[in-house]
Scaffold this active site. Structure first.
Site, PDB file in Angstrom:
ATOM      1  N   HIS A  63       0.817  -1.214   0.000  1.00 48.00           N
ATOM      2  CA  HIS A  63       0.000   0.000   0.000  1.00 48.00           C
ATOM      3  C   HIS A  63       0.852   1.266   0.000  1.00 48.00           C
ATOM      4  O   HIS A  63       1.926   1.332   0.592  1.00 48.00           O
ATOM      5  CB  HIS A  63      -0.998   0.001   1.162  1.00 48.00           C
ATOM      6  CG  HIS A  63      -0.436   0.148   2.538  1.00 48.00           C
ATOM      7  ND1 HIS A  63      -0.236   1.379   3.134  1.00 48.00           N
ATOM      8  CD2 HIS A  63      -0.066  -0.765   3.470  1.00 48.00           C
ATOM      9  CE1 HIS A  63       0.228   1.205   4.363  1.00 48.00           C
ATOM     10  NE2 HIS A  63       0.348  -0.079   4.591  1.00 48.00           N
ATOM     11  N   ASP A 166       6.000   2.560   6.706  1.00 50.01           N
ATOM     12  CA  ASP A 166       4.768   1.792   6.540  1.00 50.01           C
ATOM     13  C   ASP A 166       3.904   2.550   5.528  1.00 50.01           C
ATOM     14  O   ASP A 166       3.238   3.511   5.892  1.00 50.01           O
ATOM     15  CB  ASP A 166       4.058   1.677   7.894  1.00 50.01           C
ATOM     16  CG  ASP A 166       2.708   0.997   7.831  1.00 50.01           C
ATOM     17  OD1 ASP A 166       2.403   0.363   6.815  1.00 50.01           O
ATOM     18  OD2 ASP A 166       1.942   1.123   8.810  1.00 50.01           O
ATOM     19  N   GLU A 196      -5.163   1.686   2.471  1.00 48.49           N
ATOM     20  CA  GLU A 196      -5.033   0.528   3.360  1.00 48.49           C
ATOM     21  C   GLU A 196      -5.202   0.939   4.812  1.00 48.49           C
ATOM     22  O   GLU A 196      -5.795   0.201   5.610  1.00 48.49           O
ATOM     23  CB  GLU A 196      -3.664  -0.123   3.149  1.00 48.49           C
ATOM     24  CG  GLU A 196      -3.494  -1.471   3.872  1.00 48.49           C
ATOM     25  CD  GLU A 196      -2.922  -1.345   5.288  1.00 48.49           C
ATOM     26  OE1 GLU A 196      -2.835  -2.367   5.985  1.00 48.49           O
ATOM     27  OE2 GLU A 196      -2.550  -0.206   5.691  1.00 48.49           O
ATOM     28  N   GLU A 197      -4.683   2.109   5.156  1.00 45.95           N
ATOM     29  CA  GLU A 197      -4.687   2.542   6.559  1.00 45.95           C
ATOM     30  C   GLU A 197      -6.088   2.847   7.084  1.00 45.95           C
ATOM     31  O   GLU A 197      -6.268   3.012   8.294  1.00 45.95           O
ATOM     32  CB  GLU A 197      -3.789   3.768   6.732  1.00 45.95           C
ATOM     33  CG  GLU A 197      -2.317   3.526   6.434  1.00 45.95           C
ATOM     34  CD  GLU A 197      -1.624   2.645   7.466  1.00 45.95           C
ATOM     35  OE1 GLU A 197      -2.298   2.171   8.398  1.00 45.95           O
ATOM     36  OE2 GLU A 197      -0.407   2.435   7.333  1.00 45.95           O
ATOM     37  N   ASP A 219       4.004  -5.901   3.569  1.00 42.61           N
ATOM     38  CA  ASP A 219       3.754  -4.840   4.545  1.00 42.61           C
ATOM     39  C   ASP A 219       4.813  -4.907   5.629  1.00 42.61           C
ATOM     40  O   ASP A 219       5.658  -5.821   5.636  1.00 42.61           O
ATOM     41  CB  ASP A 219       2.353  -5.004   5.152  1.00 42.61           C
ATOM     42  CG  ASP A 219       1.695  -3.682   5.523  1.00 42.61           C
ATOM     43  OD1 ASP A 219       2.417  -2.760   5.955  1.00 42.61           O
ATOM     44  OD2 ASP A 219       0.464  -3.574   5.391  1.00 42.61           O
ATOM     45  N   HIS A 305       3.719   3.496  12.873  1.00 42.11           N
ATOM     46  CA  HIS A 305       2.778   4.615  12.982  1.00 42.11           C
ATOM     47  C   HIS A 305       3.340   5.757  13.830  1.00 42.11           C
ATOM     48  O   HIS A 305       2.603   6.442  14.523  1.00 42.11           O
ATOM     49  CB  HIS A 305       1.412   4.164  13.493  1.00 42.11           C
ATOM     50  CG  HIS A 305       0.612   3.421  12.477  1.00 42.11           C
ATOM     51  ND1 HIS A 305      -0.737   3.207  12.605  1.00 42.11           N
ATOM     52  CD2 HIS A 305       0.971   2.857  11.295  1.00 42.11           C
ATOM     53  CE1 HIS A 305      -1.178   2.529  11.547  1.00 42.11           C
ATOM     54  NE2 HIS A 305      -0.139   2.301  10.754  1.00 42.11           N
TER      55      HIS A 305
END
Length: 330
Positions: A63, A166, A196-197, A219, A305
């Site tokens: 992603h 990410d 995706e998130e 990922d 994150h």
């Protein structure tokens, strides 16, 4: 690999606003794939056709999107109130440099929290240097999304830190695999997915369109190798992680064994990943049409994150070797 990762992590691409990332990927892959297109969701879908008419269709999905902060209100003093886009943590967002798609920079700050209250997103604001709401709204609009600002740097010989690791590290991995893959037997579809998130939305529509026989998500995953953090049992520098399950999907056991066997044949380290939370594009692919056999190859990542997500380049190289072996040997 470092130069490719650095190029991709430094491109703005909040969830739902991934077009600049797709532009960069198109430039990298132009002339190296058989076809390339974008769909209504903004997914970039590329393909290398297989030589075997009876071969399978393998979808690899990484992603493009990055978590962020969407502007929902502006105070009269010029401060921006925000809400999360994806899994943004309050703790990791305190006093961080952020920027918007059109180049406005700011600092995200937590205001003093009254005694007895738990810090929450409502306590955060972005300071863009405006002295009034009129000045602020001349520079940003409601609905604009800020992300952690570009800051890619080396940590020792093998490790790299950056926001958007990410999942741009997996985008870099997928680019590298596609560039190296020569005349595959099976058709390989590379999907650089959107959103995706916020629920694996891009992978869902992409998988419906391309109808894969096998889906492999690429990922990052969490770490278990820092003080007081021991789960999942995944460590940086110990190889690519082959996911057994997470909260979003249970990998197909046959695909898991095929991926682990490919890593063994390639002579690289692998780890078995059992993640008690999270999810990847595999969850969306698995539920497409009448179902798809799925797995995930993960890059161990510390501080996911946050503004400083850390990976080990040796794990990326291991994942590359594993995937190339898998795609050319089954």
């Amino acid at each position: 690999m470092y130069e490719l990762i650095e190029k991709l992590v430094n491109v703005y691409g909040a969830a739902g606003r991934e077009s600049a990332v797709a532009d960069t990927l198109e430039t990298l892959l132009k002339g190296h794939v058989d076809d390339m297109r974008r769909d209504a969701m903004g997914n970039l879908i590329v393909q290398k056709r297989g030589s075997d008419p009876q071969g399978k269709r393998v979808m690899l999905s990484a992603h493009m999107d990055h978590i962020g902060f969407v502007v929902v209100a502006v105070e009269k003093e010029g401060f921006l109130r925000v809400m999360p886009v994806g899994g943004v943590g309050v703790e990791s967002g305190r006093t961080r440099h952020v920027y918007f798609q059109h180049g406005v920079h700011g600092v995200i700050v937590q205001q003093p929290v009254p005694q007895g209250e738990t810090p929450a997103m409502r306590h955060l604001f972005i300071d863009i240097g405006a002295a009034s709401d009129e000045e602020a709204l001349a520079r940003v609009s409601l609905g604009d999304v800020a992300v952690y600002a570009n800051d890619c740097f080396r940590l020792g010989e093998h490790r790299v830190a950056a926001p958007a690791m990410d999942d741009r590290v997996a985008c870099a991995l997928l680019v590298s695999v596609l560039l190296a893959l020569d005349q595959p037997r099976h058709t390989v579809i590379g999907v650089f997915s959107t959103q995706e998130e916020v629920g694996c939305r891009g992978a869902k529509t992409a998988a419906y369109a391309v109808e894969p026989d096998v889906g492999i998500a690429l990922d990052v995953t969490a770490h278990g190798d820092t003080p007081e953090t021991k789960l999942p049992a995944v460590k940086l520098g110990q190889g690519a992680a082959v996911k057994i399950m997470d909260r979003g999907s249970i990998s197909n056991p046959e695909v898991v064994q095929e991926l682990l066997a490919a890593g063994e044949r390639a002579g690289v380290k692998t780890q078995r990943e059992v993640l008690p939370f999270g999810g990847t594009d595999a969850g969306a692919m698995q539920l497409t049409r009448s179902g798809v056999r799925v797995g995930t190859v993960s890059i161990p990542c510390r501080y996911v994150h946050s503004a400083c997500e850390v990976i080990d380049l040796r794990d990326v190289e291991a994942a590359r070797a594993l995937l190339l072996e898998y795609l050319t040997s089954f």
